[in-house]
Motif scaffolding. Structure first.
Motif, PDB file in Angstrom:
ATOM      1  N   ASP A 448       0.890  -1.058  -0.177  1.00 30.90           N
ATOM      2  CA  ASP A 448       0.133  -0.008   0.070  1.00 30.90           C
ATOM      3  C   ASP A 448       0.796   1.139  -0.027  1.00 30.90           C
ATOM      4  OD1 ASP A 448       1.043   0.107   2.556  1.00 30.90           O
ATOM      5  OD2 ASP A 448      -0.827  -0.238   3.491  1.00 30.90           O
ATOM      6  N   GLY A 449       2.354   1.021  -0.172  1.00 25.81           N
ATOM      7  CA  GLY A 449       2.927   2.252  -0.273  1.00 25.81           C
ATOM      8  C   GLY A 449       3.722   2.691   1.107  1.00 25.81           C
ATOM      9  N   ARG A 450       3.436   2.090   2.102  1.00 21.42           N
ATOM     10  CA  ARG A 450       4.231   2.457   3.414  1.00 21.42           C
ATOM     11  C   ARG A 450       5.746   1.953   3.351  1.00 21.42           C
ATOM     12  NH1 ARG A 450       0.773  -0.810   7.818  1.00 21.42           N
ATOM     13  NH2 ARG A 450       0.110  -2.001   5.948  1.00 21.42           N
ATOM     14  N   VAL A 451       6.353   2.895   3.776  1.00 16.30           N
ATOM     15  CA  VAL A 451       7.886   2.645   3.678  1.00 16.30           C
ATOM     16  C   VAL A 451       8.289   2.202   5.085  1.00 16.30           C
ATOM     17  CG1 VAL A 451      10.136   3.503   3.412  1.00 16.30           C
ATOM     18  CG2 VAL A 451       8.231   4.123   2.168  1.00 16.30           C
ATOM     19  N   VAL A 452       9.136   0.956   5.016  1.00 15.29           N
ATOM     20  CA  VAL A 452       9.657   0.459   6.357  1.00 15.29           C
ATOM     21  C   VAL A 452      11.036   0.342   5.906  1.00 15.29           C
ATOM     22  CG1 VAL A 452       9.976  -1.870   7.550  1.00 15.29           C
ATOM     23  CG2 VAL A 452       7.673  -1.237   6.443  1.00 15.29           C
ATOM     24  N   ALA A 453      11.798   1.111   6.978  1.00 16.62           N
ATOM     25  CA  ALA A 453      13.192   1.160   7.050  1.00 16.62           C
ATOM     26  C   ALA A 453      13.967   0.943   8.377  1.00 16.62           C
ATOM     27  CB  ALA A 453      13.458   2.665   6.593  1.00 16.62           C
ATOM     28  N   PHE A 454      14.708   0.037   8.645  1.00 18.88           N
ATOM     29  CA  PHE A 454      15.284   0.166   9.924  1.00 18.88           C
ATOM     30  C   PHE A 454      16.593  -0.625   9.849  1.00 18.88           C
ATOM     31  CE2 PHE A 454      12.757  -3.865   9.416  1.00 18.88           C
ATOM     32  CZ  PHE A 454      13.562  -4.916   9.835  1.00 18.88           C
ATOM     33  N   ASP A 455      17.461  -0.471  10.791  1.00 23.97           N
ATOM     34  CA  ASP A 455      18.823  -1.080  10.922  1.00 23.97           C
ATOM     35  C   ASP A 455      18.899  -2.041  11.985  1.00 23.97           C
ATOM     36  OD1 ASP A 455      19.821   0.488   8.726  1.00 23.97           O
ATOM     37  OD2 ASP A 455      19.602   2.156   9.882  1.00 23.97           O
ATOM     38  N   VAL A 456      19.656  -2.952  11.861  1.00 23.27           N
ATOM     39  CA  VAL A 456      19.895  -4.200  12.990  1.00 23.27           C
ATOM     40  C   VAL A 456      21.284  -3.983  13.242  1.00 23.27           C
ATOM     41  CG1 VAL A 456      19.750  -6.373  13.748  1.00 23.27           C
ATOM     42  CG2 VAL A 456      18.050  -5.334  11.721  1.00 23.27           C
ATOM     43  N   ALA A 457      21.496  -3.695  14.619  1.00 20.96           N
ATOM     44  CA  ALA A 457      22.996  -4.091  15.347  1.00 20.96           C
ATOM     45  C   ALA A 457      22.687  -5.034  16.238  1.00 20.96           C
ATOM     46  CB  ALA A 457      23.478  -2.585  16.027  1.00 20.96           C
TER      47      ALA A 457
END
Length: 615
Positions: A448-457
């Motif tokens: 639906d166009g939602r952006v998912v952005a994350f970083d894993v440490a």
């Protein structure tokens, strides 16, 4: 959910979960990044060097010049190793975003040109059959491996299509012509037959997905349904060796040659998903469950018979005779990953993790230039270092060897490491699921166009804390796999405790950039007892730490591990797991360090055991 273009080895047209490809996930550090670094900087060049020196690449030149069969070298399936190597190169090029003028790209194109020159006008491609002085085409389906080799060609083309589809190198066209020939020869109106080594099924299914050719998927389905009718010649190990004893949808467990069984099951899972065949998918899930419960080693390894590289009976899991072929482990990952995408069940992710850490990571040496073909759980006699210039006989190598007469494992490891980013995470219509833990960058867009952005440490598996930092605002659901061994796992969202469910934990919220989700998995050493029905390890225990199985080596014990009896609980001290061990011969108790099984024999020859007697 419906899939779009994704740079990943497995991309179903629909399913419970969508894999995130190399353009969406990148492993940025830690355990697996180091494996990938060595793979890219050393292993790939090592493999190509041996393919040249063994003459297996040269077979294509001989075919192109009309010089075969004179001078052909290698086994009948040697062509497949070139195709697996091409697949590894394609994923590495995609993973590193290598330039069109890069050495990797130049190597890839040069080999494709040699392969292209050997293809017959009608699409046939094999250096061991079809010419004067050689066996006729398709004349030895039990052992000839012609379709098996083409299956690996198809997977190489899939890797190229999903990473550099616009590259004018010819590989995709080579694969398409060969697949069209297979459909003509073995379609509904053609030869009613199968290959003795499953692989063409999974290759055809994925090529069909990648190129939008339903007939390739349909041909894969035909091959799947033909298994189990006894069309291949019976042999001393029975037709179950090549899964021609029982129809796939009627089997209760994986059996026979462990690599063949896993490749066939992976292909069957592809077909079940593409055809929305719920009964076939259910049968495969039941076979997976029984195989994991009764025919799989604590390492995730599969195959307990040396003579036929096969599964044993239920509970037949001898440690010192464990075959646990590296390729069978990779096949198991392929099968489990497809079931995970189809169902979303975290148990499949658990087995993938166990197998990656304790089979796939065990095979290569630290320098990436020697490999285990088989992975024993008990080494009774110190091994003999392999001659770096020699070619070893499969499992007879007692230490990692640079090459084998049957060298399926090195390029299989290479293609797995090169594509590993695509096995880290998935998405559905409402969020992202993290299945394997490593430092990573994740960026994707939901339908639906939602952006998912994350970083894993994380320093996993050395440390159990997994810290996810949100990089973009958005409301979505984050799902984190909680391994079955992780009793006492905790979760914090921006410092506040949250509930942890068994199998997986979900966090649904309107995330803000900078939000932090921390999953803490207890990786303290633990003692695991075997199922009492496994005769070979009754009265023994194994020490595990997080996803890693640990082993005792004579290097640390000070004498042969046959004398070792565990005499207390393991503890962690100065960054190492140590355990009180009594020496049967002397009666003395020493505090012996344990090593991660994947690191055993990295320091030289030793005796080793995973399962330790308690008395």
């Amino acid at each position: 959910m419906t899939m779009t273009h994704i740079s990943a080895p497995v991309v179903p047209s629909h399913g419970r979960l969508r894999p995130l490809g190399l353009e969406e996930v990148s492993i940025t550090g830690g355990f697996w990044a180091e494996r990938q670094r060595v793979n890219g900087s050393a292993t790939l060049a090592h493999i190509e060097s041996r393919l040249e020196s063994e003459g297996w690449l040269g077979n294509f030149d001989l075919a192109a010049s009309g010089a075969l069969p004179a001078g052909r070298r290698g086994r009948e399936f040697a062509d497949s190793e070139i195709y697996k190597y091409l697949e590894a190169l394609a994923w590495e090029i995609g993973r590193t975003d290598a330039a069109a003028s890069s050495p990797l790209e130049e190597r890839f194109r040069a080999i494709v040109a040699r392969v292209a020159a050997a293809q017959e006008p009608d699409g046939y491609l094999n250096t061991a059959f079809g010419r004067p002085g050689q066996g006729a085409r398709w004349s030895d389906l039990e052992w000839g491996h012609e379709l098996y080799c083409l299956g690996h060609l198809f997977q190489a083309a899939v890797a190229r299509a999903r990473t550099r589809a616009d590259a004018d190198d010819g590989l995709i066209g080579i694969a398409r012509r060969a697949a069209e020939l297979v459909c003509r020869e073995f379609g509904a109106d053609g030869r009613d037959a199968i290959c003795g080594h499953a692989e063409v099924e999974v290759g055809l299914a994925e090529l069909g997905r990648a190129l939008g050719e339903q007939r390739f998927v349909d041909q894969a389905a035909l091959f799947i349904e033909r298994h189990g009718r006894g069309s291949l010649r019976d042999i001393e190990w029975g037709r179950k060796y090549y899964q021609d004893d029982v129809p796939v949808r009627e089997a209760s467990v994986l059996r026979g040659h462990a690599v063949r069984a896993n490749y066939l099951s992976a292909g069957a899972a592809d077909v079940a998903v593409e055809r929305s065949d719920a009964s076939l998918l259910s049968a495969l899930r039941q076979q997976w469950a029984r195989t994991v419960e009764r025919r799989t080693y604590v390492t995730g390894g599969q195959g307990s018979h040396h003579q036929d590289e096969a599964f044993g009976d239920d509970w037949e899991l001898p440690t010192d005779r464990a075959y646990s072929e590296t390729c069978a482990g990779i096949g198991s990952v392929m099968f489990s990953w497809r079931l995970l995408l189809a169902t979303g069940d975290a148990a499949f992710g658990d087995l993938i993790e166990r197998t990656l850490f304790n089979v796939v990571a065990t095979s290569p040496s630290s320098d990436g230039k020697a490999f285990y073909y088989a992975n024993t759980l008990h080494q009774r006699v110190p091994g003999v270092p392999a001659d770096p210039d020699a070619t070893s006989s499969r499992a007879s190598s007692s230490l990692r060897a640079p090459w084998f007469e049957v060298s399926c494992c090195p390029p299989n490891v290479a293609r797995t490491f090169a594509s590993l980013d695509a096995y880290v995470a998935t998405a559905d219509d409402d969020g992202v699921q993290l299945h394997q833990y490593a430092p990573a960058r994740v960026r994707t867009t939901l339908p639906d166009g939602r952006v998912v952005a994350f970083d894993v440490a994380t320093e996993y598996p050395a440390d159990g804390r997994v810290r996810i930092t949100i990089a973009e605002d958005g409301e979505w659901t984050l799902t984190l796999r909680v391994p079955a061994w992780a009793d006492g796992a905790t979760l914090r969202v921006n410092g506040a405790d949250a509930a942890v469910a068994s199998g997986a934990v979900t966090v649904r919220r309107a995330f803000r950039r900078g939000d932090v989700v921390e999953l803490d998995l207890p990786v303290a050493p633990r003692v695991t007892e075997p199922d009492p029905r496994v005769d070979a390890v009754r009265g023994c225990v194994v020490v595990e730490r997080g996803p890693e199985v640990l082993a005792l080596e004579s290097t640390d014990f000070g004498s042969d591990v046959v004398d070792a009896v565990i005499a207390g609980d393991p503890v962690e001290r100065d960054g190492r797991v140590v355990v009180p061990v009594r020496n049967r011969s002397t009666g003395s108790v020493v505090e012996a360090p344990l090593v991660a099984y994947h690191d055993w024999a990295q320091r030289g020859p030793s005796t080793m055991r995973v399962w330790l007697p308690t008395s």
